[in-house]
Design a protein around this motif. Structure first.
Motif, mmCIF file in Angstrom:
data_model
loop_
_atom_site.group_PDB
_atom_site.id
_atom_site.type_symbol
_atom_site.label_atom_id
_atom_site.label_comp_id
_atom_site.label_asym_id
_atom_site.label_seq_id
_atom_site.Cartn_x
_atom_site.Cartn_y
_atom_site.Cartn_z
ATOM 1 N N LYS A 27 0.825 -1.205 0.000
ATOM 2 C CA LYS A 27 0.000 0.000 0.000
ATOM 3 C C LYS A 27 0.858 1.252 0.000
ATOM 4 O O LYS A 27 0.601 2.208 -0.722
ATOM 5 C CB LYS A 27 -0.911 -0.008 1.233
ATOM 6 C CG LYS A 27 -1.799 1.214 1.348
ATOM 7 C CD LYS A 27 -2.469 1.293 2.699
ATOM 8 C CE LYS A 27 -1.470 1.688 3.772
ATOM 9 N NZ LYS A 27 -2.110 1.954 5.072
ATOM 10 N N LYS A 41 -4.999 11.931 -4.284
ATOM 11 C CA LYS A 41 -5.355 10.568 -3.914
ATOM 12 C C LYS A 41 -6.305 9.979 -4.965
ATOM 13 O O LYS A 41 -7.074 10.712 -5.591
ATOM 14 C CB LYS A 41 -6.046 10.550 -2.555
ATOM 15 C CG LYS A 41 -5.154 10.861 -1.363
ATOM 16 C CD LYS A 41 -5.966 10.743 -0.077
ATOM 17 C CE LYS A 41 -5.089 11.004 1.146
ATOM 18 N NZ LYS A 41 -5.874 10.874 2.401
ATOM 19 N N LEU A 44 -12.285 6.633 -4.916
ATOM 20 C CA LEU A 44 -12.916 5.321 -4.836
ATOM 21 C C LEU A 44 -14.394 5.497 -4.516
ATOM 22 O O LEU A 44 -14.748 6.140 -3.523
ATOM 23 C CB LEU A 44 -12.225 4.486 -3.750
ATOM 24 C CG LEU A 44 -12.699 3.049 -3.558
ATOM 25 C CD1 LEU A 44 -12.464 2.225 -4.824
ATOM 26 C CD2 LEU A 44 -11.972 2.411 -2.373
ATOM 27 N N PHE A 61 -10.100 1.768 3.312
ATOM 28 C CA PHE A 61 -9.442 2.623 2.323
ATOM 29 C C PHE A 61 -9.437 4.112 2.658
ATOM 30 O O PHE A 61 -8.941 4.910 1.869
ATOM 31 C CB PHE A 61 -10.106 2.426 0.950
ATOM 32 C CG PHE A 61 -9.983 1.038 0.410
ATOM 33 C CD1 PHE A 61 -8.781 0.585 -0.112
ATOM 34 C CD2 PHE A 61 -11.057 0.164 0.455
ATOM 35 C CE1 PHE A 61 -8.655 -0.701 -0.597
ATOM 36 C CE2 PHE A 61 -10.938 -1.131 -0.036
ATOM 37 C CZ PHE A 61 -9.731 -1.565 -0.571
ATOM 38 N N ARG A 62 -9.956 4.487 3.813
ATOM 39 C CA ARG A 62 -10.127 5.908 4.109
ATOM 40 C C ARG A 62 -8.814 6.675 4.185
ATOM 41 O O ARG A 62 -8.775 7.873 3.916
ATOM 42 C CB ARG A 62 -10.894 6.092 5.416
ATOM 43 C CG ARG A 62 -10.215 5.525 6.646
ATOM 44 C CD ARG A 62 -11.107 5.642 7.879
ATOM 45 N NE ARG A 62 -10.508 5.041 9.057
ATOM 46 C CZ ARG A 62 -9.639 5.654 9.848
ATOM 47 N NH1 ARG A 62 -9.290 6.907 9.584
ATOM 48 N NH2 ARG A 62 -9.120 5.046 10.902
ATOM 49 N N GLU A 64 -5.873 6.080 2.378
ATOM 50 C CA GLU A 64 -5.136 6.240 1.131
ATOM 51 C C GLU A 64 -5.983 6.679 -0.060
ATOM 52 O O GLU A 64 -5.447 6.997 -1.125
ATOM 53 C CB GLU A 64 -4.404 4.935 0.750
ATOM 54 C CG GLU A 64 -5.320 3.760 0.521
ATOM 55 C CD GLU A 64 -5.468 2.884 1.746
ATOM 56 O OE1 GLU A 64 -5.676 1.679 1.559
ATOM 57 O OE2 GLU A 64 -5.372 3.392 2.874
ATOM 58 N N CYS A 65 -7.314 6.702 0.096
ATOM 59 C CA CYS A 65 -8.190 7.092 -1.014
ATOM 60 C C CYS A 65 -9.166 8.185 -0.573
ATOM 61 O O CYS A 65 -9.494 8.299 0.607
ATOM 62 C CB CYS A 65 -8.997 5.897 -1.519
ATOM 63 S SG CYS A 65 -8.014 4.561 -2.234
ATOM 64 N N ILE A 67 -12.799 8.803 -0.528
ATOM 65 C CA ILE A 67 -13.926 7.877 -0.591
ATOM 66 C C ILE A 67 -15.219 8.629 -0.895
ATOM 67 O O ILE A 67 -15.528 9.652 -0.283
ATOM 68 C CB ILE A 67 -14.089 7.114 0.741
ATOM 69 C CG1 ILE A 67 -12.775 6.408 1.130
ATOM 70 C CG2 ILE A 67 -15.226 6.109 0.636
ATOM 71 C CD1 ILE A 67 -12.358 5.321 0.185
ATOM 72 N N ARG A 151 -7.897 -5.369 -0.627
ATOM 73 C CA ARG A 151 -6.848 -4.358 -0.804
ATOM 74 C C ARG A 151 -5.978 -4.672 -2.014
ATOM 75 O O ARG A 151 -5.650 -3.788 -2.804
ATOM 76 C CB ARG A 151 -5.974 -4.278 0.451
ATOM 77 C CG ARG A 151 -6.592 -3.455 1.571
ATOM 78 C CD ARG A 151 -5.586 -3.309 2.688
ATOM 79 N NE ARG A 151 -6.069 -2.417 3.714
ATOM 80 C CZ ARG A 151 -5.987 -1.102 3.676
ATOM 81 N NH1 ARG A 151 -5.446 -0.514 2.617
ATOM 82 N NH2 ARG A 151 -6.450 -0.357 4.661
ATOM 83 N N VAL A 154 -8.005 -3.992 -5.260
ATOM 84 C CA VAL A 154 -8.244 -2.564 -5.456
ATOM 85 C C VAL A 154 -6.960 -1.860 -5.871
ATOM 86 O O VAL A 154 -6.937 -1.057 -6.809
ATOM 87 C CB VAL A 154 -8.832 -1.936 -4.173
ATOM 88 C CG1 VAL A 154 -8.766 -0.410 -4.233
ATOM 89 C CG2 VAL A 154 -10.276 -2.380 -3.985
ATOM 90 N N ASN A 155 -5.853 -2.145 -5.182
ATOM 91 C CA ASN A 155 -4.576 -1.515 -5.542
ATOM 92 C C ASN A 155 -4.143 -1.882 -6.953
ATOM 93 O O ASN A 155 -3.625 -1.044 -7.700
ATOM 94 C CB ASN A 155 -3.487 -1.922 -4.543
ATOM 95 C CG ASN A 155 -3.616 -1.181 -3.229
ATOM 96 O OD1 ASN A 155 -4.443 -0.295 -3.085
ATOM 97 N ND2 ASN A 155 -2.803 -1.551 -2.266
#
Length: 337
Positions: A27, A41, A44, A61-62, A64-65, A67, A151, A154-155
């Motif tokens: 990540k 960022k 998503l 994911f809050r 790194e993305c 949301i 994860r 998604v990544n």
């Protein structure tokens, strides 16, 4: 417990803890790569009619993305049109529009059809996967979700989306000057014309030509000519401040600037700033008949789109003004509708 290999040694360890350390590092590397390239960022979109499912994914994911959430299919489509997320996690079974129908409509809309979709479903049969892939989904996640698998997938798809966006962007740039190329300009002109027609707003075009550029190349050489083009493009680009304005290399020593929602007076102001920017470069041009410095001629035109004409009418009007500027002695701006 299963036996795992870690750093060349056999270690007995709970698989979740080992995998967790792997995705944390993955990540971090992914986010460094994304933020370095895009300066933001990834966006998503989480779509599920069960709040608890959205909250679970949000927690994952809050950090790194950015949301965004939707609890109905209609909300999901509206959010896509407004925000253009980088990836959608879409629940299949929802009240009203289900995930399959949302995906069908998404892929039919040219503006949002390139957004990748991962289906989230409690049914992981081959038939479900085949149907989802036929509709255009890129992957599946089966409930109850496994945080590590979610994860990783998604990544992976955010990385692929980023790479796809970069390739698409590069395909629309002029390789020498770094501004938009002719293809990008033509596409944007069509879109802007339709928007002008719909919203009943004016749009303007500035045609720019470097004066006596063939003589510049003959005297200073083509390598210096390329450097000159890059410098002029940079000076012109600094005057185009709004995100929806577009500067492009039209061909050779010609550039063009598209200014949506701009009348003729506003476009002339931009042209004057462009001319001042090129003059400030103080580029020597001993082959010019105007003086010892490099200059540009410009033609400016504006109109409101109408159903009877095509955007080429506006281009022809700006080109006519550019021709008049050159006939009048160059190093000047001519404008008119």
């Amino acid at each position: 417990m299963p036996l795992l290999i870690w750093s060349g040694r056999w270690i007995l360890r709970h698989p979740y803890r080992l995998a967790r350390s792997c995705w944390i590092r993955s990540k971090e590397l992914f986010m460094q790569h994304w933020l370095k390239g895009s300066q933001r960022k990834p966006r998503l979109l989480l779509v599920d009619d069960q709040r608890i499912n959205i909250l679970t994914l949000h927690e994952l994911f809050r950090e790194e993305c950015d949301i965004f959430m939707a609890m109905t299919g209609e909300q999901a489509l509206e959010t896509c049109r407004k925000l253009s997320p980088d990836l959608i996690l879409l629940d299949v079974h929802m009240e009203g529009l289900d995930g399959h129908e949302v995906c069908r409509r998404l892929k039919k809309d040219p503006k949002i059809r390139d957004i990748p979709v991962i289906f989230v479903t409690a049914q992981g049969t081959e038939e479900d996967e085949v149907l989802g892939l036929e509709l255009g989904a890129v992957d599946f996640i089966v409930k109850p979700i496994n945080p590590i698998i979610v994860r990783a997938r998604v990544n992976t798809h955010l990385t692929l989306k980023y790479q796809s966006d970069m390739l698409r962007s590069l395909a629309q740039l002029d390789g020498l000057t770094g501004v938009a190329n002719r293809r990008k300009f033509d596409e944007e002109l069509e879109r802007t014309w339709r928007r002008s027609l719909r919203e009943k707003t004016e749009l303007s075009i500035i045609m720019i030509d470097i004066d006596y550029f063939k003589r510049y190349n003959d005297h200073y050489g083509h390598l210096q000519g390329d450097t000159c083009l890059r410098s002029v493009a940079g000076a012109l680009a600094t005057t185009v401040n709004r995100p929806y304005d577009l500067l492009a290399r039209y061909g050779g020593e010609e550039f063009v600037c598209l200014l949506p929602n701009t009348d003729l007076n506003g476009a002339v102001v931009v042209a004057e700033r462009m001319q001042a920017g090129v003059q400030a470069l103080q580029l020597e041009h001993s082959g010019s008949e105007i003086g010892q410095l490099l200059t540009v001629s410009m033609g400016v035109s504006a109109m409101m789109a109408n159903a009877m004409d095509r955007p080429q009418v506006l281009m022809e009007a700006a080109d006519k003004q550019l021709y008049q500027a050159k006939q009048a002695g160059r190093a000047r701006i001519r404008f008119g509708s």
